[in-house]
Design an enzyme around this catalytic site. Structure first.
Site, short mmCIF file in Angstrom:
data_model
loop_
_atom_site.label_atom_id
_atom_site.label_comp_id
_atom_site.label_asym_id
_atom_site.label_seq_id
_atom_site.Cartn_x
_atom_site.Cartn_y
_atom_site.Cartn_z
N SER A 13 31.70 -33.09 -89.27
CA SER A 13 30.92 -33.03 -90.50
C SER A 13 29.83 -31.96 -90.42
CB SER A 13 30.27 -34.40 -90.79
OG SER A 13 29.81 -34.47 -92.12
N SER A 14 29.90 -31.11 -89.41
CA SER A 14 28.89 -30.07 -89.20
C SER A 14 29.36 -28.72 -89.75
CB SER A 14 28.60 -29.93 -87.70
OG SER A 14 27.94 -28.72 -87.41
N PRO A 15 28.68 -28.18 -90.77
CA PRO A 15 29.07 -26.86 -91.29
C PRO A 15 29.02 -25.77 -90.22
CG PRO A 15 27.62 -27.96 -92.84
CD PRO A 15 27.60 -28.77 -91.58
N GLY A 17 29.23 -26.24 -87.07
CA GLY A 17 30.31 -26.53 -86.14
C GLY A 17 31.62 -25.97 -86.66
#
Length: 219
Positions: A13-15, A17
């Protein structure tokens, strides 16, 4: 002697990432390195650090949405703001661990990249196990076996244990990269990571020439 793999920690859910996931393998390959992909859960990390997803932090929220889009444009990475953010990514992380246990590493990585693309480009709700099944099936993975495996107690225990190991190593965000023991947090540290891979010495440890402070005589 073969160099140790680069450890790449990320939350689905990490942009940032996601952006890192599109670059890390190519960067490592340039310097003859491999990458060990480690799914993590930022929600677990935040319970220790007291942090929260960037868009939920006052003042930082609007800036972060702007920066996600700007970063994607700057690096030429496909990106669309998800309708729902953040999403729980526990099932996706467990699914990847199951794939790492039962398939070649490249199969798990292809799945991870497909999950990221589904969320940050196609705006698919990757918190839904049924969507993960569809993604796996499109990759010719036994989706039903993956779904069952991801929900099994051994995989649940494994993810918990791997989170404990990651945090013991100092991992507190996504992306988080460790190269030969040297930690880097954030996609904006990839230039420093490349400098380390190129020279073998972390940027902050390199000798910097002292400026010549002696007064120069007029010509």
């Amino acid at each position: 002697m073969t160099a140790a793999p680069i450890d790449f920690y990320f939350d689905f859910s990490s942009p940032y990432g996601y952006f890192a996931s599109t670059r890390i393998d190519d960067l490592a390959r340039q310097y003859g390195r491999s990458v060990a992909w480690h799914p993590i859960l930022l929600g677990v990390v935040f319970k220790t650090t007291g942090m929260a997803p960037l868009p939920q932090i006052p003042l930082k929220g609007d800036y972060s949405w702007r920066d996600f889009e700007r970063t994607a444009r700057h690096h030429g990475i496909a990106y669309r703001r998800p309708s729902n953010f953040p999403l729980p990514t526990t099932q996706a992380a467990r699914a990847m661990l199951w794939l790492q246990n039962h398939h070649a590493a490249d199969v798990a990585v292809r799945f991870a990249k497909a999950v990221y693309h589904a969320y940050f480009v196609d705006d698919i709700n990757i918190a839904e196990p049924a969507e993960l099944v569809k993604i796996a099936a499109a990759l010719d993975i036994d989706a039903n076996a993956m779904d069952a495996g991801a929900s099994s107690q051994p995989i649940k225990d494994q993810l918990k244990a791997e989170m404990e190991v990651a945090m013991a190593k100092g991992v507190f965000g996504s992306p988080f990269v460790i190269v030969d023991g040297e930690p880097y947090w954030g996609f904006d540290r990839f230039d420093q990571i490349e400098a380390l891979l190129k020279s073998g010495t972390p940027t902050e440890l390199r000798a910097v020439p002292s400026p010549d402070l002696k007064e120069k005589k007029p010509a």
